[in-house]
Design a protein around this motif. Structure first.
Motif, PDB file in Angstrom:
ATOM      1  N   VAL A  95      40.048  28.580  31.911  1.00 24.36           N
ATOM      2  CA  VAL A  95      40.011  29.466  33.075  1.00 24.36           C
ATOM      3  C   VAL A  95      38.574  29.912  33.316  1.00 24.36           C
ATOM      4  O   VAL A  95      37.881  30.327  32.388  1.00 24.36           O
ATOM      5  N   SER A  96      38.137  29.825  34.556  1.00 25.36           N
ATOM      6  CA  SER A  96      36.839  30.367  34.962  1.00 25.36           C
ATOM      7  C   SER A  96      37.061  31.364  36.094  1.00 25.36           C
ATOM      8  O   SER A  96      37.885  31.128  36.981  1.00 25.36           O
ATOM      9  N   THR A  97      36.312  32.442  36.057  1.00 23.88           N
ATOM     10  CA  THR A  97      36.433  33.467  37.089  1.00 23.88           C
ATOM     11  C   THR A  97      35.053  33.982  37.452  1.00 23.88           C
ATOM     12  O   THR A  97      34.184  34.147  36.597  1.00 23.88           O
ATOM     13  N   SER A  98      34.881  34.237  38.748  1.00 23.31           N
ATOM     14  CA  SER A  98      33.666  34.884  39.225  1.00 23.31           C
ATOM     15  C   SER A  98      34.060  35.832  40.352  1.00 23.31           C
ATOM     16  O   SER A  98      34.784  35.441  41.269  1.00 23.31           O
ATOM     17  N   VAL A  99      33.612  37.086  40.237  1.00 24.48           N
ATOM     18  CA  VAL A  99      33.804  38.073  41.306  1.00 24.48           C
ATOM     19  C   VAL A  99      32.448  38.683  41.590  1.00 24.48           C
ATOM     20  O   VAL A  99      31.749  39.125  40.670  1.00 24.48           O
ATOM     21  N   ARG A 370      30.919  30.072  39.601  1.00 19.29           N
ATOM     22  CA  ARG A 370      29.756  30.778  40.153  1.00 19.29           C
ATOM     23  C   ARG A 370      29.243  30.121  41.411  1.00 19.29           C
ATOM     24  O   ARG A 370      28.831  30.795  42.370  1.00 19.29           O
ATOM     25  N   VAL A 371      29.245  28.797  41.458  1.00 18.13           N
ATOM     26  CA  VAL A 371      28.790  28.093  42.657  1.00 18.13           C
ATOM     27  C   VAL A 371      29.693  28.432  43.840  1.00 18.13           C
ATOM     28  O   VAL A 371      29.228  28.635  44.961  1.00 18.13           O
ATOM     29  N   LEU A 432      41.936  29.327  43.280  1.00 18.80           N
ATOM     30  CA  LEU A 432      41.996  30.218  44.433  1.00 18.80           C
ATOM     31  C   LEU A 432      40.624  30.850  44.575  1.00 18.80           C
ATOM     32  O   LEU A 432      40.074  31.382  43.609  1.00 18.80           O
ATOM     33  N   ALA A 433      40.060  30.815  45.789  1.00 16.43           N
ATOM     34  CA  ALA A 433      38.721  31.365  46.002  1.00 16.43           C
ATOM     35  C   ALA A 433      38.596  31.867  47.433  1.00 16.43           C
ATOM     36  O   ALA A 433      39.008  31.183  48.364  1.00 16.43           O
ATOM     37  N   GLY A 434      38.042  33.054  47.578  1.00 19.02           N
ATOM     38  CA  GLY A 434      37.879  33.588  48.922  1.00 19.02           C
ATOM     39  C   GLY A 434      37.364  35.003  48.908  1.00 19.02           C
ATOM     40  O   GLY A 434      36.534  35.378  48.068  1.00 19.02           O
ATOM     41  N   PHE A 446      35.493  36.047  45.471  1.00 20.15           N
ATOM     42  CA  PHE A 446      36.037  35.749  44.156  1.00 20.15           C
ATOM     43  C   PHE A 446      36.425  34.283  44.051  1.00 20.15           C
ATOM     44  O   PHE A 446      36.671  33.602  45.043  1.00 20.15           O
ATOM     45  N   ALA A 447      36.462  33.810  42.825  1.00 17.36           N
ATOM     46  CA  ALA A 447      36.990  32.480  42.519  1.00 17.36           C
ATOM     47  C   ALA A 447      37.663  32.554  41.161  1.00 17.36           C
ATOM     48  O   ALA A 447      37.097  33.100  40.208  1.00 17.36           O
TER      49      ALA A 447
END
Length: 478
Positions: A95-99, A370-371, A432-434, A446-447
Protein backbone atom coordinates in the motif's frame (compact mmCIF):
# COMPACT_ATOMS: atom_id res chain seq x y z
CA UNK A 1 -23.97 8.67 -27.55
CA UNK A 2 -21.71 10.10 -24.88
CA UNK A 3 -22.16 13.85 -24.51
CA UNK A 4 -19.58 16.44 -23.60
CA UNK A 5 -18.71 16.65 -19.93
CA UNK A 6 -18.66 19.81 -17.88
CA UNK A 7 -17.14 22.94 -19.35
CA UNK A 8 -13.39 23.25 -18.97
CA UNK A 9 -12.29 25.69 -16.31
CA UNK A 10 -10.83 28.84 -17.79
CA UNK A 11 -8.59 29.53 -14.84
CA UNK A 12 -7.31 27.29 -12.08
CA UNK A 13 -8.74 23.82 -11.79
CA UNK A 14 -9.74 23.73 -8.15
CA UNK A 15 -12.75 21.90 -6.81
CA UNK A 16 -15.50 22.98 -4.46
CA UNK A 17 -17.26 19.76 -3.52
CA UNK A 18 -20.63 19.67 -1.84
CA UNK A 19 -21.16 17.20 0.98
CA UNK A 20 -23.81 15.38 2.97
CA UNK A 21 -24.92 12.89 0.37
CA UNK A 22 -25.08 9.13 0.10
CA UNK A 23 -24.64 7.28 -3.13
CA UNK A 24 -24.25 3.87 -4.68
CA UNK A 25 -21.44 1.39 -4.53
CA UNK A 26 -19.94 -0.91 -7.11
CA UNK A 27 -20.94 -4.55 -7.30
CA UNK A 28 -17.38 -5.64 -6.61
CA UNK A 29 -16.85 -7.63 -9.79
CA UNK A 30 -13.64 -7.06 -11.70
CA UNK A 31 -15.01 -7.22 -15.28
CA UNK A 32 -12.01 -8.91 -16.83
CA UNK A 33 -8.57 -10.27 -16.07
CA UNK A 34 -6.83 -6.98 -16.89
CA UNK A 35 -9.19 -4.06 -17.20
CA UNK A 36 -9.96 -0.67 -15.75
CA UNK A 37 -13.39 -0.47 -17.30
CA UNK A 38 -16.27 -0.33 -14.82
CA UNK A 39 -18.51 -3.39 -14.56
CA UNK A 40 -21.97 -3.31 -16.09
CA UNK A 41 -24.45 -1.30 -14.05
CA UNK A 42 -26.14 -3.41 -11.40
CA UNK A 43 -29.29 -2.80 -9.41
CA UNK A 44 -28.73 0.14 -7.04
CA UNK A 45 -27.68 -0.70 -3.52
CA UNK A 46 -29.59 0.97 -0.70
CA UNK A 47 -28.41 4.38 0.34
CA UNK A 48 -27.60 5.18 3.95
CA UNK A 49 -30.65 5.66 6.17
CA UNK A 50 -32.24 9.07 5.76
CA UNK A 51 -29.87 10.11 2.95
CA UNK A 52 -30.71 11.17 -0.58
CA UNK A 53 -28.84 10.07 -3.62
CA UNK A 54 -26.87 12.96 -5.16
CA UNK A 55 -27.16 13.99 -8.78
CA UNK A 56 -24.74 15.74 -11.11
CA UNK A 57 -26.63 18.99 -10.53
CA UNK A 58 -26.02 18.72 -6.78
CA UNK A 59 -22.25 18.89 -7.16
CA UNK A 60 -20.52 22.10 -8.21
CA UNK A 61 -17.92 21.13 -10.83
CA UNK A 62 -14.74 23.21 -10.98
CA UNK A 63 -14.33 26.67 -9.47
CA UNK A 64 -11.42 29.05 -9.91
CA UNK A 65 -10.04 29.73 -6.42
CA UNK A 66 -8.45 27.95 -3.50
CA UNK A 67 -9.16 29.33 -0.03
CA UNK A 68 -5.82 30.27 1.52
CA UNK A 69 -7.58 31.20 4.78
CA UNK A 70 -8.98 27.72 5.38
CA UNK A 71 -7.12 26.12 8.31
CA UNK A 72 -4.35 23.73 7.33
CA UNK A 73 -4.54 20.22 8.76
CA UNK A 74 -1.93 19.18 11.26
CA UNK A 75 -0.08 16.18 9.77
CA UNK A 76 0.06 14.35 13.09
CA UNK A 77 -3.64 14.85 13.76
CA UNK A 78 -4.58 13.82 10.24
CA UNK A 79 -2.37 10.75 10.43
CA UNK A 80 -3.94 9.74 13.69
CA UNK A 81 -7.38 9.73 12.07
CA UNK A 82 -6.70 8.13 8.70
CA UNK A 83 -3.53 6.07 9.02
CA UNK A 84 -5.26 3.23 10.93
CA UNK A 85 -7.55 2.74 7.93
CA UNK A 86 -4.54 1.75 5.86
CA UNK A 87 -4.10 -1.35 8.03
CA UNK A 88 -7.30 -2.84 6.60
CA UNK A 89 -6.33 -6.37 5.47
CA UNK A 90 -8.37 -5.91 2.30
CA UNK A 91 -5.71 -3.52 1.01
CA UNK A 92 -3.00 -6.16 1.18
CA UNK A 93 0.60 -5.60 2.17
CA UNK A 94 1.62 -3.35 -0.75
CA UNK A 95 0.00 0.00 0.00
CA UNK A 96 1.23 3.49 -0.87
CA UNK A 97 -0.45 6.68 0.25
CA UNK A 98 0.18 10.36 -0.31
CA UNK A 99 -1.93 13.25 0.99
CA UNK A 100 -0.88 16.83 0.29
CA UNK A 101 -2.24 20.33 0.77
CA UNK A 102 -3.38 21.25 -2.74
CA UNK A 103 -2.56 24.93 -2.18
CA UNK A 104 0.97 24.65 -0.80
CA UNK A 105 2.02 21.15 -1.84
CA UNK A 106 2.91 20.38 1.79
CA UNK A 107 2.98 16.67 2.50
CA UNK A 108 0.46 15.76 5.18
CA UNK A 109 0.71 11.97 5.01
CA UNK A 110 3.13 9.69 3.18
CA UNK A 111 3.24 5.92 3.35
CA UNK A 112 5.69 4.34 0.89
CA UNK A 113 4.86 7.33 -1.29
CA UNK A 114 8.04 7.01 -3.36
CA UNK A 115 7.62 3.28 -4.03
CA UNK A 116 6.56 2.62 -7.63
CA UNK A 117 3.22 0.82 -7.66
CA UNK A 118 0.96 -0.60 -10.37
CA UNK A 119 -1.63 2.21 -10.55
CA UNK A 120 -4.17 0.72 -12.99
CA UNK A 121 -6.31 3.53 -14.45
CA UNK A 122 -4.93 6.17 -12.08
CA UNK A 123 -2.17 6.35 -14.72
CA UNK A 124 -4.70 8.17 -16.91
CA UNK A 125 -4.08 11.28 -14.82
CA UNK A 126 -0.58 11.50 -16.29
CA UNK A 127 -1.95 10.94 -19.79
CA UNK A 128 -4.55 13.66 -19.26
CA UNK A 129 -1.99 16.23 -18.12
CA UNK A 130 0.44 15.39 -20.92
CA UNK A 131 -2.27 15.61 -23.58
CA UNK A 132 -3.68 18.91 -22.35
CA UNK A 133 -0.24 20.47 -22.05
CA UNK A 134 1.24 19.13 -25.29
CA UNK A 135 -1.76 19.21 -27.62
CA UNK A 136 -3.64 22.10 -26.01
CA UNK A 137 -7.18 21.88 -24.62
CA UNK A 138 -8.82 23.36 -27.72
CA UNK A 139 -7.00 21.19 -30.25
CA UNK A 140 -8.93 18.67 -32.33
CA UNK A 141 -8.12 15.58 -34.36
CA UNK A 142 -8.83 15.99 -38.08
CA UNK A 143 -9.97 13.24 -40.44
CA UNK A 144 -9.52 14.31 -44.04
CA UNK A 145 -9.83 13.14 -47.61
CA UNK A 146 -7.16 14.26 -50.06
CA UNK A 147 -6.45 13.72 -53.73
CA UNK A 148 -4.60 10.51 -54.52
CA UNK A 149 -1.59 9.85 -56.69
CA UNK A 150 -3.84 9.65 -59.78
CA UNK A 151 -7.14 11.39 -60.64
CA UNK A 152 -9.09 8.20 -59.97
CA UNK A 153 -7.90 7.90 -56.35
CA UNK A 154 -8.72 9.60 -53.08
CA UNK A 155 -6.99 8.98 -49.75
CA UNK A 156 -8.71 8.92 -46.37
CA UNK A 157 -6.13 10.29 -43.93
CA UNK A 158 -6.49 9.18 -40.31
CA UNK A 159 -5.78 11.97 -37.85
CA UNK A 160 -6.40 10.37 -34.47
CA UNK A 161 -10.20 10.48 -34.14
CA UNK A 162 -11.49 7.12 -32.89
CA UNK A 163 -14.85 8.49 -31.78
CA UNK A 164 -16.26 9.00 -35.27
CA UNK A 165 -19.92 8.31 -35.93
CA UNK A 166 -20.74 6.12 -38.90
CA UNK A 167 -23.51 8.51 -39.90
CA UNK A 168 -23.91 12.21 -39.23
CA UNK A 169 -21.89 13.87 -36.51
CA UNK A 170 -23.42 15.43 -33.42
CA UNK A 171 -21.87 18.79 -32.51
CA UNK A 172 -23.07 18.41 -28.92
CA UNK A 173 -21.40 15.04 -28.44
CA UNK A 174 -17.87 13.92 -27.70
CA UNK A 175 -18.31 10.36 -28.96
CA UNK A 176 -19.66 10.92 -32.47
CA UNK A 177 -18.83 14.62 -32.68
CA UNK A 178 -17.69 14.07 -36.28
CA UNK A 179 -19.43 11.74 -38.70
CA UNK A 180 -18.09 9.70 -41.61
CA UNK A 181 -21.30 10.25 -43.56
CA UNK A 182 -20.75 14.00 -43.33
CA UNK A 183 -17.21 13.51 -44.59
CA UNK A 184 -18.42 11.31 -47.44
CA UNK A 185 -21.13 13.79 -48.43
CA UNK A 186 -18.67 16.68 -48.58
CA UNK A 187 -16.14 14.57 -50.50
CA UNK A 188 -18.78 13.44 -53.00
CA UNK A 189 -19.87 17.02 -53.60
CA UNK A 190 -16.30 18.06 -54.43
CA UNK A 191 -15.71 15.07 -56.69
CA UNK A 192 -18.97 15.34 -58.60
CA UNK A 193 -18.51 19.07 -59.07
CA UNK A 194 -15.19 18.27 -60.75
CA UNK A 195 -16.75 15.56 -62.91
CA UNK A 196 -15.10 12.73 -61.00
CA UNK A 197 -17.78 10.06 -60.70
CA UNK A 198 -15.65 7.01 -59.85
CA UNK A 199 -12.63 6.74 -57.56
CA UNK A 200 -10.58 4.17 -55.70
CA UNK A 201 -10.41 4.76 -51.95
CA UNK A 202 -7.07 4.51 -50.16
CA UNK A 203 -6.42 4.59 -46.43
CA UNK A 204 -3.44 6.34 -44.86
CA UNK A 205 -3.29 5.34 -41.20
CA UNK A 206 0.48 5.18 -40.94
CA UNK A 207 0.83 7.93 -38.32
CA UNK A 208 0.63 5.31 -35.56
CA UNK A 209 3.36 2.70 -35.81
CA UNK A 210 4.41 -0.47 -34.06
CA UNK A 211 2.14 -3.12 -32.53
CA UNK A 212 -1.54 -2.24 -32.12
CA UNK A 213 -1.85 -4.23 -28.90
CA UNK A 214 0.34 -4.32 -25.83
CA UNK A 215 1.99 -7.36 -24.23
CA UNK A 216 0.81 -5.88 -20.93
CA UNK A 217 -2.85 -6.36 -21.81
CA UNK A 218 -4.84 -9.46 -20.99
CA UNK A 219 -5.26 -11.87 -23.88
CA UNK A 220 -9.03 -11.36 -23.91
CA UNK A 221 -9.19 -7.61 -23.38
CA UNK A 222 -9.99 -6.71 -27.01
CA UNK A 223 -12.61 -9.42 -27.41
CA UNK A 224 -14.14 -8.43 -24.07
CA UNK A 225 -14.37 -4.82 -25.21
CA UNK A 226 -12.06 -3.32 -22.63
CA UNK A 227 -9.83 -1.73 -25.27
CA UNK A 228 -9.47 -1.40 -29.03
CA UNK A 229 -6.33 -2.26 -31.00
CA UNK A 230 -4.69 1.15 -31.11
CA UNK A 231 -5.25 2.95 -34.41
CA UNK A 232 -5.61 6.59 -35.50
CA UNK A 233 -9.09 6.07 -36.96
CA UNK A 234 -12.22 4.26 -35.80
CA UNK A 235 -15.99 4.42 -35.65
CA UNK A 236 -17.13 4.38 -32.00
CA UNK A 237 -13.76 2.99 -30.92
CA UNK A 238 -14.17 -0.08 -33.10
CA UNK A 239 -17.16 -1.51 -31.23
CA UNK A 240 -18.97 -4.29 -33.07
CA UNK A 241 -22.22 -3.78 -31.16
CA UNK A 242 -23.90 -1.34 -28.78
CA UNK A 243 -22.53 -1.10 -25.25
CA UNK A 244 -19.40 0.01 -23.47
CA UNK A 245 -17.97 -3.51 -23.30
CA UNK A 246 -18.93 -4.68 -26.79
CA UNK A 247 -16.16 -6.63 -28.56
CA UNK A 248 -13.89 -4.61 -30.85
CA UNK A 249 -12.86 -5.14 -34.44
CA UNK A 250 -9.32 -6.33 -35.05
CA UNK A 251 -8.62 -3.56 -37.61
CA UNK A 252 -10.54 -0.43 -36.56
CA UNK A 253 -9.04 1.91 -39.17
CA UNK A 254 -9.79 -0.37 -42.12
CA UNK A 255 -13.32 -0.99 -40.82
CA UNK A 256 -13.89 2.77 -40.61
CA UNK A 257 -12.47 3.29 -44.10
CA UNK A 258 -14.88 0.71 -45.49
CA UNK A 259 -17.74 2.52 -43.78
CA UNK A 260 -16.57 5.73 -45.45
CA UNK A 261 -16.37 4.03 -48.86
CA UNK A 262 -19.93 2.74 -48.52
CA UNK A 263 -21.13 6.21 -47.58
CA UNK A 264 -19.27 7.73 -50.53
CA UNK A 265 -21.05 5.32 -52.87
CA UNK A 266 -24.37 6.18 -51.27
CA UNK A 267 -23.70 9.83 -52.13
CA UNK A 268 -23.32 9.06 -55.83
CA UNK A 269 -19.63 8.35 -56.35
CA UNK A 270 -18.73 4.89 -57.63
CA UNK A 271 -16.07 3.23 -55.48
CA UNK A 272 -13.74 1.18 -57.65
CA UNK A 273 -12.87 -2.33 -56.51
CA UNK A 274 -9.43 -3.24 -57.81
CA UNK A 275 -9.43 -6.80 -56.55
CA UNK A 276 -8.56 -6.16 -52.90
CA UNK A 277 -11.94 -4.86 -51.75
CA UNK A 278 -13.25 -1.31 -51.60
CA UNK A 279 -10.26 0.07 -49.66
CA UNK A 280 -6.52 -0.56 -49.75
CA UNK A 281 -3.81 1.14 -47.72
CA UNK A 282 -1.57 3.72 -49.40
CA UNK A 283 0.31 6.77 -48.19
CA UNK A 284 -1.07 10.19 -49.05
CA UNK A 285 1.04 12.25 -51.43
CA UNK A 286 2.74 15.07 -49.51
CA UNK A 287 0.97 18.35 -50.20
CA UNK A 288 -2.06 16.70 -51.81
CA UNK A 289 -5.12 18.92 -52.05
CA UNK A 290 -7.74 18.40 -49.35
CA UNK A 291 -11.22 17.58 -50.65
CA UNK A 292 -13.03 17.52 -47.30
CA UNK A 293 -12.40 17.11 -43.58
CA UNK A 294 -14.16 16.73 -40.25
CA UNK A 295 -12.91 17.47 -36.73
CA UNK A 296 -13.29 15.68 -33.42
CA UNK A 297 -14.40 17.14 -30.14
CA UNK A 298 -11.66 19.13 -28.40
CA UNK A 299 -8.83 17.48 -26.54
CA UNK A 300 -10.23 18.88 -23.29
CA UNK A 301 -13.60 17.24 -23.94
CA UNK A 302 -11.93 13.97 -24.84
CA UNK A 303 -9.80 14.10 -21.69
CA UNK A 304 -12.90 14.63 -19.56
CA UNK A 305 -14.59 11.65 -21.19
CA UNK A 306 -11.46 9.54 -20.84
CA UNK A 307 -11.25 10.21 -17.09
CA UNK A 308 -14.94 10.03 -16.25
CA UNK A 309 -15.55 6.77 -18.13
CA UNK A 310 -12.02 5.42 -17.62
CA UNK A 311 -11.82 4.93 -21.37
CA UNK A 312 -8.75 2.81 -22.13
CA UNK A 313 -8.89 3.25 -25.89
CA UNK A 314 -9.13 7.02 -25.74
CA UNK A 315 -6.21 7.10 -23.30
CA UNK A 316 -4.01 5.06 -25.62
CA UNK A 317 -4.88 7.23 -28.63
CA UNK A 318 -4.21 10.45 -26.74
CA UNK A 319 -0.87 9.00 -25.68
CA UNK A 320 0.08 8.37 -29.32
CA UNK A 321 -0.99 11.90 -30.25
CA UNK A 322 1.26 13.25 -27.49
CA UNK A 323 4.16 11.33 -29.02
CA UNK A 324 3.54 12.79 -32.47
CA UNK A 325 3.28 16.32 -31.06
CA UNK A 326 6.59 15.74 -29.29
CA UNK A 327 8.22 14.59 -32.55
CA UNK A 328 8.51 11.00 -31.44
CA UNK A 329 7.29 7.82 -33.17
CA UNK A 330 3.74 6.92 -32.17
CA UNK A 331 4.57 3.46 -30.82
CA UNK A 332 3.58 2.08 -27.42
CA UNK A 333 7.07 2.53 -26.02
CA UNK A 334 7.80 5.96 -27.47
CA UNK A 335 4.35 7.29 -26.61
CA UNK A 336 4.68 6.06 -23.04
CA UNK A 337 8.02 7.80 -22.65
CA UNK A 338 6.61 10.95 -24.28
CA UNK A 339 3.88 11.18 -21.65
CA UNK A 340 6.37 10.81 -18.80
CA UNK A 341 8.66 13.39 -20.42
CA UNK A 342 5.82 15.90 -20.79
CA UNK A 343 4.79 15.47 -17.17
CA UNK A 344 8.42 16.02 -16.17
CA UNK A 345 8.55 19.13 -18.36
CA UNK A 346 5.75 20.56 -16.20
CA UNK A 347 8.04 20.34 -13.18
CA UNK A 348 6.93 17.03 -11.67
CA UNK A 349 9.68 14.75 -10.34
CA UNK A 350 8.85 11.54 -12.22
CA UNK A 351 11.48 9.38 -10.53
CA UNK A 352 10.24 5.80 -10.41
CA UNK A 353 7.63 6.33 -13.12
CA UNK A 354 7.39 4.05 -16.15
CA UNK A 355 4.34 3.56 -18.34
CA UNK A 356 3.32 0.66 -20.54
CA UNK A 357 0.82 2.64 -22.57
CA UNK A 358 -1.28 5.54 -21.37
CA UNK A 359 -4.37 3.76 -20.04
CA UNK A 360 -2.97 1.92 -17.03
CA UNK A 361 -4.07 -1.33 -18.62
CA UNK A 362 -0.43 -2.32 -19.20
CA UNK A 363 0.60 -4.48 -16.31
CA UNK A 364 4.20 -3.21 -16.27
CA UNK A 365 3.15 0.40 -15.55
CA UNK A 366 4.63 1.79 -12.33
CA UNK A 367 3.92 5.16 -10.70
CA UNK A 368 4.71 6.30 -7.14
CA UNK A 369 1.83 7.79 -5.15
CA UNK A 370 3.87 10.96 -4.67
CA UNK A 371 3.98 11.52 -8.43
CA UNK A 372 0.20 11.24 -8.59
CA UNK A 373 -0.38 13.85 -5.88
CA UNK A 374 2.27 16.09 -7.43
CA UNK A 375 0.29 15.96 -10.67
CA UNK A 376 -2.97 16.71 -8.85
CA UNK A 377 -1.36 19.63 -7.03
CA UNK A 378 -0.03 20.95 -10.34
CA UNK A 379 -3.54 20.84 -11.82
CA UNK A 380 -4.99 22.64 -8.80
CA UNK A 381 -2.27 25.27 -8.60
CA UNK A 382 -3.39 27.63 -11.33
CA UNK A 383 -0.07 28.10 -13.10
CA UNK A 384 -1.25 25.87 -15.94
CA UNK A 385 -4.90 26.70 -16.69
CA UNK A 386 -4.73 24.48 -19.77
CA UNK A 387 -4.89 21.50 -17.41
CA UNK A 388 -8.40 22.30 -16.14
CA UNK A 389 -10.09 19.34 -17.83
CA UNK A 390 -7.95 16.96 -15.77
CA UNK A 391 -9.91 18.09 -12.72
CA UNK A 392 -13.28 18.53 -14.42
CA UNK A 393 -13.21 14.97 -15.76
CA UNK A 394 -12.69 13.26 -12.41
CA UNK A 395 -15.69 11.16 -11.36
CA UNK A 396 -17.69 12.41 -8.37
CA UNK A 397 -18.45 9.96 -5.59
CA UNK A 398 -21.97 8.57 -5.91
CA UNK A 399 -22.70 10.89 -8.84
CA UNK A 400 -20.78 10.12 -12.00
CA UNK A 401 -18.49 7.84 -13.95
CA UNK A 402 -16.68 5.01 -12.23
CA UNK A 403 -17.65 6.36 -8.80
CA UNK A 404 -21.37 6.36 -9.55
CA UNK A 405 -22.10 3.16 -7.63
CA UNK A 406 -19.66 3.69 -4.78
CA UNK A 407 -19.90 5.53 -1.43
CA UNK A 408 -23.05 3.80 -0.17
CA UNK A 409 -21.51 2.04 2.82
CA UNK A 410 -21.86 3.47 6.35
CA UNK A 411 -18.14 4.30 6.52
CA UNK A 412 -18.08 6.25 3.25
CA UNK A 413 -21.63 7.45 2.49
CA UNK A 414 -20.98 10.84 4.09
CA UNK A 415 -18.41 11.56 1.35
CA UNK A 416 -20.73 10.92 -1.60
CA UNK A 417 -20.73 14.13 -3.59
CA UNK A 418 -17.60 15.23 -1.76
CA UNK A 419 -14.81 13.10 -3.22
CA UNK A 420 -13.75 13.69 -6.83
CA UNK A 421 -11.26 11.04 -7.87
CA UNK A 422 -9.90 8.69 -10.50
CA UNK A 423 -10.35 5.00 -9.88
CA UNK A 424 -8.06 2.18 -10.91
CA UNK A 425 -8.78 -1.55 -10.95
CA UNK A 426 -6.84 -4.53 -12.26
CA UNK A 427 -6.68 -8.04 -10.92
CA UNK A 428 -4.85 -7.63 -7.61
CA UNK A 429 -4.78 -3.82 -7.92
CA UNK A 430 -7.01 -1.10 -6.53
CA UNK A 431 -6.23 2.62 -6.61
CA UNK A 432 -8.01 5.88 -5.89
CA UNK A 433 -6.59 9.38 -6.40
CA UNK A 434 -8.13 12.82 -6.50
CA UNK A 435 -9.36 15.72 -4.41
CA UNK A 436 -11.41 16.23 -1.28
CA UNK A 437 -12.26 19.37 0.64
CA UNK A 438 -11.92 18.64 4.34
CA UNK A 439 -14.23 19.70 7.17
CA UNK A 440 -12.38 23.02 7.50
CA UNK A 441 -12.63 23.82 3.80
CA UNK A 442 -9.02 22.97 2.90
CA UNK A 443 -8.56 21.28 -0.46
CA UNK A 444 -6.45 18.13 -0.24
CA UNK A 445 -4.99 15.99 -3.02
CA UNK A 446 -4.64 12.31 -2.22
CA UNK A 447 -3.61 8.98 -3.69
CA UNK A 448 -4.02 5.54 -2.14
CA UNK A 449 -2.68 2.66 -4.21
CA UNK A 450 -2.74 -1.07 -3.44
CA UNK A 451 -1.15 -3.57 -5.82
CA UNK A 452 -1.17 -6.63 -3.57
CA UNK A 453 -4.93 -7.12 -3.25
CA UNK A 454 -5.80 -10.75 -2.57
CA UNK A 455 -7.95 -12.71 -5.03
CA UNK A 456 -11.61 -11.97 -4.42
CA UNK A 457 -10.88 -8.89 -2.29
CA UNK A 458 -11.32 -6.24 -4.99
CA UNK A 459 -14.65 -4.95 -3.67
CA UNK A 460 -13.38 -4.89 -0.08
CA UNK A 461 -10.26 -2.98 -1.16
CA UNK A 462 -12.31 -0.36 -3.00
CA UNK A 463 -14.53 0.09 0.03
CA UNK A 464 -11.49 0.47 2.28
CA UNK A 465 -10.13 3.19 0.00
CA UNK A 466 -13.51 4.91 -0.05
CA UNK A 467 -13.50 4.94 3.75
CA UNK A 468 -10.02 6.45 3.68
CA UNK A 469 -11.16 9.29 1.40
CA UNK A 470 -14.28 9.82 3.51
CA UNK A 471 -12.10 10.11 6.62
CA UNK A 472 -10.06 12.81 4.90
CA UNK A 473 -13.27 14.68 4.09
CA UNK A 474 -14.53 14.48 7.65
CA UNK A 475 -11.28 15.50 9.28
CA UNK A 476 -10.58 19.10 10.24
CA UNK A 477 -7.49 17.73 11.97
CA UNK A 478 -6.14 20.97 13.41
Amino acid sequence: MRKAATAVAAATAVLVLAGGYAGLDATGAVPGPLTTTAPPTAAPLPTAPGATRPTQADTPPVLPALDPDAPRPDPAALGGVVAPLLADPALGASVSTSVVDALTGETLLATAADVPRTPASVAKLLTAVAALHTLGPTSRATTSVVDGATPDEVVLVAGGDVLLAAGAGDPDAVDGHAGLDDLAAATAAELLAAGRTAVAVRLDDASFTGPATSPGWGSGDVAAGFVMPVAPLAVDEGRLAEGETAPRTGDPALAAARTFAAALAAHGVQVLDQGAGPVVRAAAVPGAATLASVESATTAEQVELMLTASDNTLAEVLTRRVALAADRPATFDDASRAVVDQVAALGVDVTGTSLQGGSGLGRATRVPARVVTDVLTLVAGGEHPELGAAAAGLPVAGVSGTLLERYAEPGSASAAGVVRAKTGTLTGVSSLAGYVRDADGRLLAFAVMSDGVAPGASLAARRAQDRFAAALAGCGCR
